[in-house]
Design a protein around this motif. Structure first.
Motif, PDB file in Angstrom:
ATOM      1  N   LEU A 338       0.838  -1.197   0.000  1.00 16.18           N
ATOM      2  CA  LEU A 338       0.000   0.000   0.000  1.00 16.18           C
ATOM      3  C   LEU A 338       0.873   1.246   0.000  1.00 16.18           C
ATOM      4  O   LEU A 338       0.431   2.320  -0.370  1.00 16.18           O
ATOM      5  CB  LEU A 338      -0.916   0.023   1.228  1.00 16.18           C
ATOM      6  N   PRO A 358       0.082  -3.912 -10.670  1.00 19.47           N
ATOM      7  CA  PRO A 358      -1.109  -3.716  -9.835  1.00 19.47           C
ATOM      8  C   PRO A 358      -2.229  -4.714 -10.144  1.00 19.47           C
ATOM      9  O   PRO A 358      -2.876  -5.235  -9.240  1.00 19.47           O
ATOM     10  CB  PRO A 358      -1.529  -2.285 -10.166  1.00 19.47           C
ATOM     11  N   ARG A 365      -4.114  -9.667  -3.025  1.00 20.20           N
ATOM     12  CA  ARG A 365      -4.764  -8.761  -2.074  1.00 20.20           C
ATOM     13  C   ARG A 365      -5.843  -9.486  -1.294  1.00 20.20           C
ATOM     14  O   ARG A 365      -6.064  -9.212  -0.128  1.00 20.20           O
ATOM     15  CB  ARG A 365      -5.394  -7.587  -2.824  1.00 20.20           C
TER      16      ARG A 365
ATOM     17  N   ARG B 179      -8.735  10.879  -0.488  1.00 18.56           N
ATOM     18  CA  ARG B 179      -7.945   9.708  -0.870  1.00 18.56           C
ATOM     19  C   ARG B 179      -6.935   9.321   0.212  1.00 18.56           C
ATOM     20  O   ARG B 179      -6.406   8.222   0.186  1.00 18.56           O
ATOM     21  CB  ARG B 179      -7.239   9.948  -2.203  1.00 18.56           C
ATOM     22  N   GLU B 185      -7.937   3.593   1.702  1.00 14.64           N
ATOM     23  CA  GLU B 185      -6.816   2.664   1.785  1.00 14.64           C
ATOM     24  C   GLU B 185      -7.318   1.240   1.999  1.00 14.64           C
ATOM     25  O   GLU B 185      -6.778   0.281   1.435  1.00 14.64           O
ATOM     26  CB  GLU B 185      -5.893   3.080   2.935  1.00 14.64           C
ATOM     27  N   HIS B 188      -8.268  -0.072  -1.245  1.00 19.02           N
ATOM     28  CA  HIS B 188      -7.064  -0.489  -1.961  1.00 19.02           C
ATOM     29  C   HIS B 188      -6.646  -1.881  -1.520  1.00 19.02           C
ATOM     30  O   HIS B 188      -6.329  -2.736  -2.338  1.00 19.02           O
ATOM     31  CB  HIS B 188      -5.909   0.469  -1.656  1.00 19.02           C
ATOM     32  N   SER B 189      -6.621  -2.056  -0.210  1.00 17.38           N
ATOM     33  CA  SER B 189      -6.108  -3.324   0.292  1.00 17.38           C
ATOM     34  C   SER B 189      -7.076  -4.465  -0.002  1.00 17.38           C
ATOM     35  O   SER B 189      -6.706  -5.621   0.044  1.00 17.38           O
ATOM     36  CB  SER B 189      -5.786  -3.242   1.778  1.00 17.38           C
ATOM     37  N   SER B 193     -10.254  -2.073  -8.056  1.00 20.49           N
ATOM     38  CA  SER B 193      -9.563  -1.296  -9.087  1.00 20.49           C
ATOM     39  C   SER B 193      -9.747   0.187  -8.814  1.00 20.49           C
ATOM     40  O   SER B 193     -10.662   0.590  -8.105  1.00 20.49           O
ATOM     41  CB  SER B 193     -10.121  -1.637 -10.457  1.00 20.49           C
ATOM     42  N   GLN B 194      -8.845   0.981  -9.374  1.00 22.78           N
ATOM     43  CA  GLN B 194      -8.896   2.422  -9.121  1.00 22.78           C
ATOM     44  C   GLN B 194     -10.249   3.006  -9.510  1.00 22.78           C
ATOM     45  O   GLN B 194     -10.811   3.822  -8.798  1.00 22.78           O
ATOM     46  CB  GLN B 194      -7.795   3.108  -9.928  1.00 22.78           C
ATOM     47  N   ILE B 197     -12.870   2.219  -7.014  1.00 24.06           N
ATOM     48  CA  ILE B 197     -12.709   3.028  -5.796  1.00 24.06           C
ATOM     49  C   ILE B 197     -13.251   4.429  -6.032  1.00 24.06           C
ATOM     50  O   ILE B 197     -13.994   4.969  -5.209  1.00 24.06           O
ATOM     51  CB  ILE B 197     -11.230   3.080  -5.373  1.00 24.06           C
TER      52      ILE B 197
END
Lengths: 547, 292
Positions: A338, A358, A365, B179, B185, B188-189, B193-194, B197
């Motif tokens: 992260l 990624p 993940r 963000r 976060e 993310h973990s 995907s971006q 999010i």
């Protein structure tokens, strides 16, 4: 006659949803030179009680329904606003919890310090700038600021947390108050700094003979400092008396519960670590950040993690201890990819994570998750519990629309939440319940590794004990491997099989928990262990005396 | 993501369903919604329900104050004001809503991506915004007209092209704060995907300021249309819009005040309705405001 005598105090909050009895029939007294500790969990009314003395409560909704507070014979609740301004700072001063936010970042420390001297409501006591400066520098020296002369013109951001709290204490003392109210003054500080600040407050109290009201949620902290303890819960006094009586001969169930909830002693469950089968291997990991602070030319970097190697065995709970700024959180985030790593490698189950793109990381993940410190920030405020828990399940294809409801219910059972709360939003829950949701989200994907970053440090002590037990239970049931990051050594001892101590980006010492506790090799570790406050007045006083 | 219908108390619902339930309890917002709905329906049906044609002149009549035949009076050419306001509403509401929608779409996505991705992407995207800001609006419009000629679509494009810039900046600053939050976060973990999010975690949390800004944009767009029409880009007389009517009304304010008052009322009414609805939406979309 006591310096402060509060009698039959009732404070109600008149909200849209009805009347909340924040403080209900509370009486206590403090003598000059005496320390009263008010202990209670969040919402117990301990802060409201003290803020009402200085008329610092928001009115409305707060209304003082009944009661008197005689300060040196004068009723504080009968004062008009002019008299109250004279009392504030002059006779009664407050030290707030968070030294980061209670100083104005745009005004230099010295300027803030002499403000009450130069702009005093009482014309007689106004001092000229030169005298005020001299007084302030003496005081800075007294609270332990090194080179007070030079530091006088510095701004708050140039001070560390502990130093800022010292400045706050100096500010509180500048008009020589007779009563000092400390509202959790050490909660936001590291354990070694906490010990220093407690010592300072104690010393100042002796030399200046002030009365202190010390508000805290932590019985361990007050054990060494208080003469009297008052335990509050839901706005009422549950028990009050001399410190030793409260600690050794408590009669109240709630007080006993509080005392029992303090994590103490070793982990009770056996070590489940499988030897020589590491799930995670970290080799010489470095994470640097660019330094934008004053005086750096942009090329220097902050070495948050500076060459750390560790093996995390399957089934192990590894505690990672360190003070703020030691890089422990960054290490956790770097392992989970992260935070971008500068060099070194993280191997998870035989795969080097740093080599993956990624997109390729996504299946990994699923197998490693994180629990965050602040349950208020780690949940999306616009998603219901159902959505929060369903998201990872659906995203990773662990459930489809047919069995998602059942799976979410299963998760809620796992973490101890009632099904009826499924469509509530995070703000409708208490801190502990929120942390349960966050834990539920972390275990939703059936991970093998969980990195828990200070998961209980934002929680009340009884809630903290519940969450710790929940974590231990889930680790056992789901066969998890865990890296448990915390600044609280007692908590780490209670939960971990093995401990690593981190300082300035490096692992200082590591070993089996009990072995390390019994015989710390490094000086830094010894200091840390020595600074832990004990929830035992006699031992605590002994510890301070020796420290 | 599967979002199922509300079946029982413990069933998960989405933010939008909850927002709708909450909005229905907010009478002021409902009133705003009703007024806007009424205005839209009237605008849609105008060709059939308008008492006169929009270009029907009666030069002998001239400007008259409100009367039984002409409820809102007539203008200097003897054209019925009610009719002209109704026709004007068609143009103004269309421009207001479509141009704002265009600005909203581009601005939110642009700002969210720039703020979320950060770094070089952010720098490039925001410099583009700066360049667009720096471009003199008039020259931009004239250029568009020279290249594409007069076209109502061009009107949306031109207005959209300027209005999304501020939106993008507002959203970007919101996103930059968001963000760093732990729930992002956490997402993310989880390996999201971006884009997921941004869509699920970032944008819903920027809605408050976005909605407020949107309700302020719509009326300003309506007035901007009048300015563009004056330049010759928008609509031309004898067609009308509220902006144009107000412009003419201002010129003759002293002799014929009703020529200003009535289009002014129409615009203000829309603005009020939008503000009520906007406030209601903002509260409804924020779960932290009380549920009852």
């Amino acid at each position: 006659m006591a310096l402060l005598e509060v009698d039959g105090l009732k404070i109600y909050f008149h909200t849209r949803n009805g009347v909340v009895k924040a403080v209900d029939d509370v009486s206590f007294s403090v003598d000059a030179g005496e320390t009263l500790a008010i202990v209670g969990e969040s919402g117990s009314g301990k802060s409201v009680t003290c803020y009402s003395l200085l008329d610092l409560l928001p009115k409305p909704p707060a209304v003082i329904e009944a009661g008197t507070a005689l300060f040196d014979g004068e009723d504080l609740f009968a004062c008009d606003s002019v008299r109250m301004r004279q009392i504030r700072g002059n006779d009664i001063a407050v030290i707030f919890q968070d030294p980061m936010t209670s100083l104005n970042p745009f005004i230099s420390i010295g300027e803030q310090l002499i403000e009450p001297l130069i702009y005093h409501p009482d014309k007689m006591r106004i001092k000229d700038r030169k005298t005020a400066r001299k007084l302030a520098i003496e005081l800075l020296d007294e609270v332990g600021i090194i080179e007070p002369e030079a530091r006088f013109d510095c701004y708050p951001h140039e001070f560390s947390g502990g130093m800022r709290q010292r400045v706050m204490i100096a500010m509180a003392l500048i008009n020589k108050p007779r009563l000092l109210i400390c509202d959790e003054p050490t909660t936001a500080l590291d354990v070694t700094i906490q010990a220093q600040i407690l010592e300072l407050i104690k010393k100042l109290q002796k030399t200046r003979d002030v009365a202190v009201i010390f508000i805290s949620h932590d019985l361990g902290v007050v054990a060494g400092i208080a003469d009297k303890v008052m335990v509050m819960c839901d706005g009422t006094i549950r028990e009050a008396g001399g410190t030793e009586r409260i600690f050794y001969n408590s009669e109240d169930e709630y007080t006993k519960k509080l005392l029992a909830a303090i994590p103490e002693g070793a982990k009770l469950l056996p070590n489940r670590a499988e030897q020589d089968k590491p799930l995670v291997t970290v080799r010489n990991l470095k994470t640097y950040f660019e330094d934008y602070s004053k005086g750096s030319n942009g090329k220097q970097s902050i070495k948050a993690v500076d060459g750390v190697s560790l093996d995390l065995q399957r089934g192990e709970i590894l505690g990672l201890v360190g003070e703020s700024g030691s890089g422990k959180s960054t290490l956790g985030r770097s392992i989970l990819q992260l935070a971008p790593t500068t060099s070194g490698s993280v191997t998870f189950d035989g795969t080097v994570l740093g080599d993956l793109k990624p997109k390729q990381l996504v299946p990994w993940r699923r197998r490693m998750q994180m629990i965050f410190q602040d349950p208020y920030a780690s949940l999306n405020p616009r998603m219901t519990v159902y959505e929060t828990l369903a998201e990872p399940l659906l995203y990773h294809g662990l459930a489809d629309s047919n069995n998602i409801d059942q799976q979410v219910r299963q998760l809620m059972d796992d973490v101890g939440l009632a099904h009826s709360q499924m469509r509530k939003y995070p703000h409708e829950f208490s801190g502990g319940q929120r942390q349960r949701i966050a834990i539920g989200r972390a275990i939703a994907t059936k991970p093998e590794l969980i990195i828990a970053d200070e998961p209980v440090s934002a929680l009340d002590v009884t809630i903290q004990a519940q969450i710790l037990d929940l974590i231990l239970e889930l680790v056992e049931r789901h066969n998890l491997t865990m890296l448990f990051i915390s600044h609280d050594l007692s908590v780490v001892r209670y939960i971990s099989d093995r401990v690593m101590v981190m300082n300035k980006g490096l692992i200082v010492e590591s070993g089996e928990t009990e072995a390390l506790w019994a015989d710390p090799q490094q000086e830094y570790t010894q200091q840390l262990l020595k600074a832990i406050p004990l929830a035992d007045p006699k031992r605590e006083r002994l510890r301070i005396a020796n420290g | 993501m599967a979002i199922k219908e509300l079946q029982s108390e413990e069933q998960g619902t989405s933010l939008w369903q909850d927002a709708w339930i909450k909005l229905c309890k907010n009478y002021l917002a409902l009133f705003g919604l009703a007024v806007l709905g009424l205005l839209c329906v009237v605008s849609l049906l105008t060709p059939w329900i308008a008492p006169y044609g929009y270009e029907e002149q009666n030069l002998i009549l001239g400007a008259t104050s409100p009367s039984v035949e002409h409820w809102l009076g007539t203008d200097i050419f003897g054209r019925d004001m009610l009719t002209r306001i109704m026709y004007g509403g068609r143009v103004s509401l269309t421009v207001g809503f479509i141009a704002t929608a265009v600005a909203l779409l581009i601005g939110v996505v642009w700002g969210a991506v720039a703020g979320f991705v950060g770094g070089r992407t952010d720098a490039v995207m925001m410099r583009i915004v700066d360049i667009m800001y720096a471009l003199p609006f008039m020259i931009f419009i004239v250029l568009l007209m020279v290249v594409f000629g007069r076209n109502i679509l061009l009107l949306f494009l031109a207005i959209g092209a300027v209005e999304w810039l501020t939106m993008a900046r507002i959203v970007r600053s919101q996103v930059m704060a968001l963000r760093k939050q732990e729930f992002v976060e956490a997402a993310h973990s989880l390996g999201l995907s971006q884009w997921t999010i941004i869509r699920r975690h970032i944008i819903p949390n920027t809605l408050g300021p976005v909605i407020v800004y949107t309700t302020l944009t719509i009326p300003s767009v309506m007035l901007l249309e009048a300015f563009l029409s004056f330049l010759g880009l928008g609509i031309q007389p004898p067609q009308s819009s509220w902006g144009l009517l107000i412009n003419y009304g201002v010129e003759t304010m002293e002799e014929y005040p009703w020529l200003l008052i009535f289009p002014g009322i129409a615009l203000s009414l829309t603005l009020f309705a939008l503000n009520f609805l906007g406030d209601g939406l903002r509260d409804a979309l924020d779960p932290r405001t009380s549920k009852d």
